[in-house]
Design a protein around this motif. Structure first.
Motif, PDB file in Angstrom:
ATOM      1  N   GLY A  59       0.798  -1.209   0.000  1.00  0.00           N
ATOM      2  CA  GLY A  59       0.000   0.000   0.000  1.00  0.00           C
ATOM      3  C   GLY A  59       0.839   1.271   0.000  1.00  0.00           C
ATOM      4  O   GLY A  59       2.012   1.282   0.364  1.00  0.00           O
ATOM      5  N   ILE A  60       0.211   2.354  -0.404  1.00  0.00           N
ATOM      6  CA  ILE A  60       0.841   3.672  -0.494  1.00  0.00           C
ATOM      7  C   ILE A  60       0.026   4.645   0.339  1.00  0.00           C
ATOM      8  O   ILE A  60      -1.208   4.596   0.339  1.00  0.00           O
ATOM      9  N   LEU A  61       0.703   5.532   1.053  1.00  0.00           N
ATOM     10  CA  LEU A  61       0.009   6.590   1.785  1.00  0.00           C
ATOM     11  C   LEU A  61      -0.125   7.792   0.854  1.00  0.00           C
ATOM     12  O   LEU A  61       0.877   8.312   0.358  1.00  0.00           O
ATOM     13  N   TYR A  62      -1.359   8.204   0.622  1.00  0.00           N
ATOM     14  CA  TYR A  62      -1.614   9.380  -0.210  1.00  0.00           C
ATOM     15  C   TYR A  62      -2.062  10.549   0.662  1.00  0.00           C
ATOM     16  O   TYR A  62      -2.827  10.371   1.615  1.00  0.00           O
ATOM     17  N   GLY A  63      -1.600  11.720   0.322  1.00  0.00           N
ATOM     18  CA  GLY A  63      -2.021  12.938   0.994  1.00  0.00           C
ATOM     19  C   GLY A  63      -1.988  14.085   0.016  1.00  0.00           C
ATOM     20  O   GLY A  63      -1.740  13.901  -1.178  1.00  0.00           O
ATOM     21  N   ALA A  64      -2.245  15.273   0.510  1.00  0.00           N
ATOM     22  CA  ALA A  64      -2.263  16.454  -0.340  1.00  0.00           C
ATOM     23  C   ALA A  64      -1.479  17.577   0.322  1.00  0.00           C
ATOM     24  O   ALA A  64      -1.491  17.724   1.546  1.00  0.00           O
ATOM     25  N   ARG A  65      -0.829  18.378  -0.497  1.00  0.00           N
ATOM     26  CA  ARG A  65      -0.077  19.519   0.033  1.00  0.00           C
ATOM     27  C   ARG A  65      -1.023  20.540   0.660  1.00  0.00           C
ATOM     28  O   ARG A  65      -0.686  21.186   1.657  1.00  0.00           O
ATOM     29  N   GLU A  66      -2.204  20.700   0.085  1.00  0.00           N
ATOM     30  CA  GLU A  66      -3.172  21.675   0.582  1.00  0.00           C
ATOM     31  C   GLU A  66      -4.353  20.958   1.234  1.00  0.00           C
ATOM     32  O   GLU A  66      -4.823  19.935   0.733  1.00  0.00           O
ATOM     33  N   ARG A  67      -4.837  21.522   2.308  1.00  0.00           N
ATOM     34  CA  ARG A  67      -5.983  20.912   3.008  1.00  0.00           C
ATOM     35  C   ARG A  67      -7.214  20.860   2.108  1.00  0.00           C
ATOM     36  O   ARG A  67      -7.934  19.853   2.075  1.00  0.00           O
ATOM     37  N   ASN A  68      -7.465  21.929   1.364  1.00  0.00           N
ATOM     38  CA  ASN A  68      -8.642  21.949   0.493  1.00  0.00           C
ATOM     39  C   ASN A  68      -8.576  20.845  -0.563  1.00  0.00           C
ATOM     40  O   ASN A  68      -9.596  20.247  -0.911  1.00  0.00           O
ATOM     41  N   THR A  69      -7.377  20.577  -1.072  1.00  0.00           N
ATOM     42  CA  THR A  69      -7.228  19.496  -2.056  1.00  0.00           C
ATOM     43  C   THR A  69      -7.607  18.157  -1.440  1.00  0.00           C
ATOM     44  O   THR A  69      -8.312  17.347  -2.054  1.00  0.00           O
ATOM     45  N   ALA A  70      -7.152  17.916  -0.210  1.00  0.00           N
ATOM     46  CA  ALA A  70      -7.500  16.666   0.478  1.00  0.00           C
ATOM     47  C   ALA A  70      -9.007  16.560   0.679  1.00  0.00           C
ATOM     48  O   ALA A  70      -9.589  15.472   0.555  1.00  0.00           O
ATOM     49  N   MET A  71      -9.657  17.679   0.962  1.00  0.00           N
ATOM     50  CA  MET A  71     -11.103  17.671   1.162  1.00  0.00           C
ATOM     51  C   MET A  71     -11.842  17.383  -0.142  1.00  0.00           C
ATOM     52  O   MET A  71     -12.850  16.665  -0.155  1.00  0.00           O
ATOM     53  N   VAL A  72     -11.362  17.944  -1.232  1.00  0.00           N
ATOM     54  CA  VAL A  72     -11.976  17.675  -2.536  1.00  0.00           C
ATOM     55  C   VAL A  72     -11.857  16.188  -2.878  1.00  0.00           C
ATOM     56  O   VAL A  72     -12.813  15.558  -3.336  1.00  0.00           O
ATOM     57  N   GLU A  73     -10.672  15.627  -2.663  1.00  0.00           N
ATOM     58  CA  GLU A  73     -10.465  14.203  -2.951  1.00  0.00           C
ATOM     59  C   GLU A  73     -11.429  13.341  -2.132  1.00  0.00           C
ATOM     60  O   GLU A  73     -12.015  12.377  -2.639  1.00  0.00           O
ATOM     61  N   ALA A  74     -11.612  13.686  -0.864  1.00  0.00           N
ATOM     62  CA  ALA A  74     -12.525  12.924  -0.011  1.00  0.00           C
ATOM     63  C   ALA A  74     -13.963  13.064  -0.499  1.00  0.00           C
ATOM     64  O   ALA A  74     -14.731  12.095  -0.501  1.00  0.00           O
ATOM     65  N   ALA A  75     -14.337  14.269  -0.930  1.00  0.00           N
ATOM     66  CA  ALA A  75     -15.695  14.506  -1.428  1.00  0.00           C
ATOM     67  C   ALA A  75     -15.967  13.680  -2.677  1.00  0.00           C
ATOM     68  O   ALA A  75     -17.061  13.118  -2.844  1.00  0.00           O
ATOM     69  N   VAL A  76     -14.987  13.579  -3.561  1.00  0.00           N
ATOM     70  CA  VAL A  76     -15.159  12.809  -4.800  1.00  0.00           C
ATOM     71  C   VAL A  76     -15.518  11.360  -4.488  1.00  0.00           C
ATOM     72  O   VAL A  76     -16.415  10.774  -5.116  1.00  0.00           O
ATOM     73  N   TYR A  77     -14.860  10.767  -3.511  1.00  0.00           N
ATOM     74  CA  TYR A  77     -15.148   9.363  -3.205  1.00  0.00           C
ATOM     75  C   TYR A  77     -16.520   9.191  -2.554  1.00  0.00           C
ATOM     76  O   TYR A  77     -17.169   8.159  -2.727  1.00  0.00           O
ATOM     77  N   LEU A  78     -16.975  10.201  -1.834  1.00  0.00           N
ATOM     78  CA  LEU A  78     -18.333  10.133  -1.311  1.00  0.00           C
ATOM     79  C   LEU A  78     -19.351  10.245  -2.435  1.00  0.00           C
ATOM     80  O   LEU A  78     -20.373   9.547  -2.443  1.00  0.00           O
ATOM     81  N   TRP A  79     -19.078  11.103  -3.424  1.00  0.00           N
ATOM     82  CA  TRP A  79     -19.975  11.199  -4.579  1.00  0.00           C
ATOM     83  C   TRP A  79     -19.980   9.902  -5.379  1.00  0.00           C
ATOM     84  O   TRP A  79     -21.017   9.453  -5.846  1.00  0.00           O
ATOM     85  N   LEU A  80     -18.822   9.293  -5.539  1.00  0.00           N
ATOM     86  CA  LEU A  80     -18.770   8.009  -6.240  1.00  0.00           C
ATOM     87  C   LEU A  80     -19.585   6.947  -5.503  1.00  0.00           C
ATOM     88  O   LEU A  80     -20.254   6.117  -6.115  1.00  0.00           O
ATOM     89  N   PHE A  81     -19.522   6.991  -4.179  1.00  0.00           N
ATOM     90  CA  PHE A  81     -20.320   6.071  -3.377  1.00  0.00           C
ATOM     91  C   PHE A  81     -21.808   6.308  -3.623  1.00  0.00           C
ATOM     92  O   PHE A  81     -22.575   5.356  -3.870  1.00  0.00           O
TER      93      PHE A  81
END
Length: 257
Positions: A85-107
């Motif tokens: 496995g790989i640990l993924y993160g984002a340099r900016e907090r807002n970017t991390a929030m967008v990524e999390a939102a995308v997976y909720l929308w996919l769900f």
């Protein structure tokens, strides 16, 4: 054949953000009657999970977890299903929030009938911690501009996964790359657990979120907030694409409704 320019590395570091399930209370606490029952349940659950890789023994438990599990059936951006496995993160907090939102929308979009899940209200923890590795690939460098669309293709891992494997084989420890969901943002793939120093304890912020088919709102005590619209991450057809989807994308919730 991977262009040698894509395999160049050097020392690099910074702080990254990672959004995880709310850490203030265990998700299973509402089905146990006492702290002793909760502890026993967590022991049973842990016994049936994959073992932690030895290289992660120096890490705080919450930062060890991503390395514990191999990628899902379709892998991840830089990780084929057969690799650690790989640990993924984002340099900016807002970017991390967008990524999390995308997976909720996919769900949501995977449901034939949203029902009560048309609106999801929940809590998340935003982790913030330093990373550094002497062999880091910066795929956001301007000379690599021509490769950016393929590296961060939102619907296809066929270019990025072999690139990730080549970096792992070459001893690279981290990769900076443009977010596939938020082009202004930069993500980080931590391949080598040594990129996180021993004793690192991530700072945590507790956030509330509310997501429906039009927007995802994030807020926390004190009035700090952030919102991303569905239309900001969907493609021209109103869909959110993902490599794990057989057709490359799912119909948007708007179309399903």
């Amino acid at each position: 054949m991977i262009d040698r320019a894509l395999l160049r590395t050097g020392p690099s570091g910074g702080h990254i953000w990672r959004i995880v399930e709310h850490q203030e209370e265990a998700a299973t606490r509402n089905i146990t009657r006492s702290s002793s029952e909760q502890g026993r349940l967590e022991q049973l659950l842990d016994a049936h999970k994959p073992a932690y890789p030895p290289a992660t023994s120096h890490l705080n438990w919450i930062l060890r977890a991503p390395f514990r599990y191999p990628p899902l059936r379709h892998g991840s951006r830089f990780g084929p299903p057969t690799e650690m496995g790989i640990l993924y993160g984002a340099r900016e907090r807002n970017t991390a929030m967008v990524e999390a939102a995308v997976y909720l929308w996919l769900f949501q979009q995977g449901l034939s009938d949203l029902g009560p899940l048309e609106v999801i209200q929940d809590g998340r923890s935003a982790l913030h911690f330093p990373v550094f590795h002497p062999s880091t690939a910066d795929l956001t460098a301007d000379p690599l501009r021509d490769w950016w669309p393929r590296i961060s293709d939102p619907a296809d891992y066929s270019f990025s996964q072999p690139l990730g494997s080549a970096h792992r084989q070459a001893g690279s420890g981290m990769i900076w790359f443009h977010s596939a969901r938020w082009p202004a943002g930069v993500n980080c793939a931590v391949l080598d657990p040594a990129a996180i120093h021993s004793g690192t304890v991530p700072a945590q912020q507790q956030w509330n979120l509310r997501i429906d088919v039009t927007a995802c709102w994030w807020g926390r005590p004190g009035g700090e907030q952030f919102e991303v619209g569905y239309g900001e991450v969907a493609d021209a057809t109103g869909r959110i694409t993902h490599p794990a989807l057989a057709s490359g994308s799912l119909p948007s919730s708007h179309a399903m409704r």
